[in-house]
Write a protein that holds these residues in place. Sequence first.
Motif, mmCIF file in Angstrom:
data_model
loop_
_atom_site.group_PDB
_atom_site.id
_atom_site.type_symbol
_atom_site.label_atom_id
_atom_site.label_comp_id
_atom_site.label_asym_id
_atom_site.label_seq_id
_atom_site.Cartn_x
_atom_site.Cartn_y
_atom_site.Cartn_z
ATOM 1 N N ALA A 157 3.733 6.164 7.444
ATOM 2 C CA ALA A 157 4.076 4.963 6.691
ATOM 3 C C ALA A 157 3.595 3.711 7.428
ATOM 4 C CB ALA A 157 5.588 4.929 6.442
ATOM 5 N N THR A 158 4.411 2.681 7.476
ATOM 6 C CA THR A 158 3.989 1.392 8.028
ATOM 7 C C THR A 158 4.475 1.206 9.461
ATOM 8 O OG1 THR A 158 5.975 0.177 7.343
ATOM 9 C CG2 THR A 158 4.226 0.416 5.716
ATOM 10 N N PRO A 159 3.817 0.322 10.226
ATOM 11 C CA PRO A 159 4.376 -0.054 11.531
ATOM 12 C C PRO A 159 5.712 -0.780 11.350
ATOM 13 C CG PRO A 159 2.073 -0.745 11.317
ATOM 14 C CD PRO A 159 2.539 -0.323 9.963
ATOM 15 N N PHE A 160 6.475 -0.914 12.408
ATOM 16 C CA PHE A 160 7.786 -1.579 12.391
ATOM 17 C C PHE A 160 8.748 -0.893 11.425
ATOM 18 C CE2 PHE A 160 4.584 -4.869 13.297
ATOM 19 C CZ PHE A 160 4.950 -5.165 14.596
ATOM 20 N N ALA A 217 0.842 -1.204 0.000
ATOM 21 C CA ALA A 217 0.000 0.000 0.000
ATOM 22 C C ALA A 217 0.869 1.243 0.000
ATOM 23 C CB ALA A 217 -0.921 -0.013 1.218
ATOM 24 N N LEU A 218 1.976 1.214 0.750
ATOM 25 C CA LEU A 218 2.887 2.356 0.779
ATOM 26 C C LEU A 218 3.496 2.599 -0.600
ATOM 27 C CD1 LEU A 218 5.341 3.461 3.447
ATOM 28 C CD2 LEU A 218 6.286 3.006 1.193
ATOM 29 N N LEU A 219 3.932 1.534 -1.268
ATOM 30 C CA LEU A 219 4.517 1.683 -2.604
ATOM 31 C C LEU A 219 3.476 2.215 -3.595
ATOM 32 C CD1 LEU A 219 6.666 -1.584 -2.787
ATOM 33 C CD2 LEU A 219 7.429 0.740 -2.262
ATOM 34 N N GLY A 220 2.231 1.740 -3.462
ATOM 35 C CA GLY A 220 1.174 2.252 -4.328
ATOM 36 C C GLY A 220 0.890 3.718 -4.072
ATOM 37 N N LEU A 221 0.915 4.117 -2.797
ATOM 38 C CA LEU A 221 0.702 5.518 -2.455
ATOM 39 C C LEU A 221 1.837 6.388 -2.981
ATOM 40 C CD1 LEU A 221 -1.079 7.538 -0.960
ATOM 41 C CD2 LEU A 221 0.180 7.018 1.138
ATOM 42 N N VAL A 222 3.066 5.892 -2.910
ATOM 43 C CA VAL A 222 4.208 6.620 -3.465
ATOM 44 C C VAL A 222 4.021 6.826 -4.970
ATOM 45 C CG1 VAL A 222 6.661 6.403 -4.053
ATOM 46 C CG2 VAL A 222 5.895 5.959 -1.716
ATOM 47 N N LEU A 223 3.579 5.778 -5.665
ATOM 48 C CA LEU A 223 3.375 5.880 -7.109
ATOM 49 C C LEU A 223 2.304 6.911 -7.448
ATOM 50 C CD1 LEU A 223 3.927 4.842 -9.983
ATOM 51 C CD2 LEU A 223 2.223 3.047 -9.569
ATOM 52 N N ALA A 224 1.160 6.836 -6.758
ATOM 53 C CA ALA A 224 0.060 7.757 -7.056
ATOM 54 C C ALA A 224 0.431 9.194 -6.700
ATOM 55 C CB ALA A 224 -1.195 7.322 -6.288
ATOM 56 N N LEU A 225 0.979 9.398 -5.500
ATOM 57 C CA LEU A 225 1.318 10.749 -5.081
ATOM 58 C C LEU A 225 2.484 11.308 -5.890
ATOM 59 C CD1 LEU A 225 0.518 12.918 -3.001
ATOM 60 C CD2 LEU A 225 2.310 12.024 -1.510
ATOM 61 N N GLY A 226 3.441 10.442 -6.249
ATOM 62 C CA GLY A 226 4.565 10.893 -7.065
ATOM 63 C C GLY A 226 4.112 11.395 -8.424
ATOM 64 N N LEU A 227 3.178 10.668 -9.048
ATOM 65 C CA LEU A 227 2.654 11.109 -10.343
ATOM 66 C C LEU A 227 1.882 12.417 -10.197
ATOM 67 C CD1 LEU A 227 1.429 7.714 -11.851
ATOM 68 C CD2 LEU A 227 3.357 9.103 -12.623
ATOM 69 N N LEU A 228 1.107 12.535 -9.113
ATOM 70 C CA LEU A 228 0.341 13.771 -8.901
ATOM 71 C C LEU A 228 1.271 14.961 -8.707
ATOM 72 C CD1 LEU A 228 -2.361 15.182 -8.466
ATOM 73 C CD2 LEU A 228 -2.245 14.523 -6.044
#
Length: 486
Positions: free
Chosen positions: A342-345, A271-282
């Motif tokens: 971001a993510t836990p741990f 989910a984090l990688l997908g969010l990076v992709l979407a936000l990066g393109l935006l």
Amino acid sequence: MTAILYFLSILLGALGALMLPTALVAISAGDMALAEGFLLTSGLTGFLSGGVYFALRGQNKELANAQTFLLCVVTWFGLPLAAAFPFMLSGELSGIDSLFEATSGLTTTGSTMFRTLAEVPTAIVFWRAILQWFGGFLTLLSFILILSPSGVGGLPDRQAGLMERNLGDDTGRIFFVVRQIGAAYCFFTLSLAWLLIISGLGAFDAICLAFSTLSTGGFMPIDGTIAAYDNRLAEFFIAIGMIIGATSILWHRMAVRGKVQLLVEHRESYALLGLVLALGLLYSIVLFQLAGSASVLPPSSALRQGFFTAISLISTTGVELRHADVTVLPGILVVCIALIGATPFSTAGGLKLYRIGAMTVQATREIGRLIYPHSIRGGRFGRTSYTMQLMKAIWASFLLSMIFIAIVAGIVTYDIGHFDGGLIAAVSNFSNIGPLYSSGWTQTNEWPAYADMGLAVKYALIVTMILGRIEIIVVLGALNVNFWRR
């Protein structure tokens, strides 16, 4: 209290040991007075921690849940006091400013009291960087040994055969966990530092940036942004380092051990990688449109800036490729993404994607229940089973966080006279992405720097940075009167 003092002495000794390489940096820079200050502070810290350690070495080290919480609270509130001494000895900062800087470093927030680093001793710059690195390691240990096993705020209990549920049951197992996590953390840090040196950065800057990147901290070894180095390869390595710091260390461990099934089920990292992709393109699209033409900002440069900005924001690092890039999107969107984190741990701050995912699953289930009242639906997200008890913990943590942020935002707003600035300062420090406050918003020139804020605001932000790391509910658990009365 015996066990609490025992483990606290070990952490204090580790902090004192980190002052030794910093003293060497001061010696290499010819600053003998500052080197003596670091050596003196290290010696006193080592003497105190060593005395407590050997005095309690053979004592019982059992810790109940409330005691583990108290250890967490004492550690995060106590270590900044010791870490602040070098800043005071340097003469660069006052007492409260030194405590603020030390807390910002250990919590990997990156809020700074320095207006410029031009006249700051090299050893102090290094001390800020290594504090962030040590704080990132403490964050991982807090998650793995205390917060997750106790289910604080609905955090997932994913020990994967590595973590111990009770901190005091088996000290040997605890030190085994420390060695395992420490080895991986050091490996990633050294690898990143070496790659940055190969890319053409100086050794000192490469090491400081590696410390800041893996810990997702915001301290820079120079004034300005990453673009000041004019090194595309280094920018790429730093972006990769931020992603590593923002993803779960357990996910990394699964990858090393080849556990494909567990890797697939670890939803947050994807989910984090997908969010990076979407936000990066935006970000890339908006930056390109604001530039007006490809001659001003080529598409490749827009993509580079956009994705770097997105990674820095989502990982709660806060370093910038170009000043104010993060502010080109609506402020409310930027604040929400910073608040999620971001993510836990991981070493990143924020509420964590795990909680947002859980609340999304619950909302979807409730909507489905309205449409199909008698349907039976499975309740899982990732590898964690959905339970009402878990969701109560997540919502309780979310509600406490929102109330606390509102209170801090009110305190800051009263001092600086700008609600936008007060809100962004509160969210920035709670999510441990301090540089976001000074990232070039439209009214930034009207907002005072951290160094110009009032005494009460500085204390409030210090507490905010720490509670953003250890969870508010941990403090409430540590202060449970009924437990201590029994």
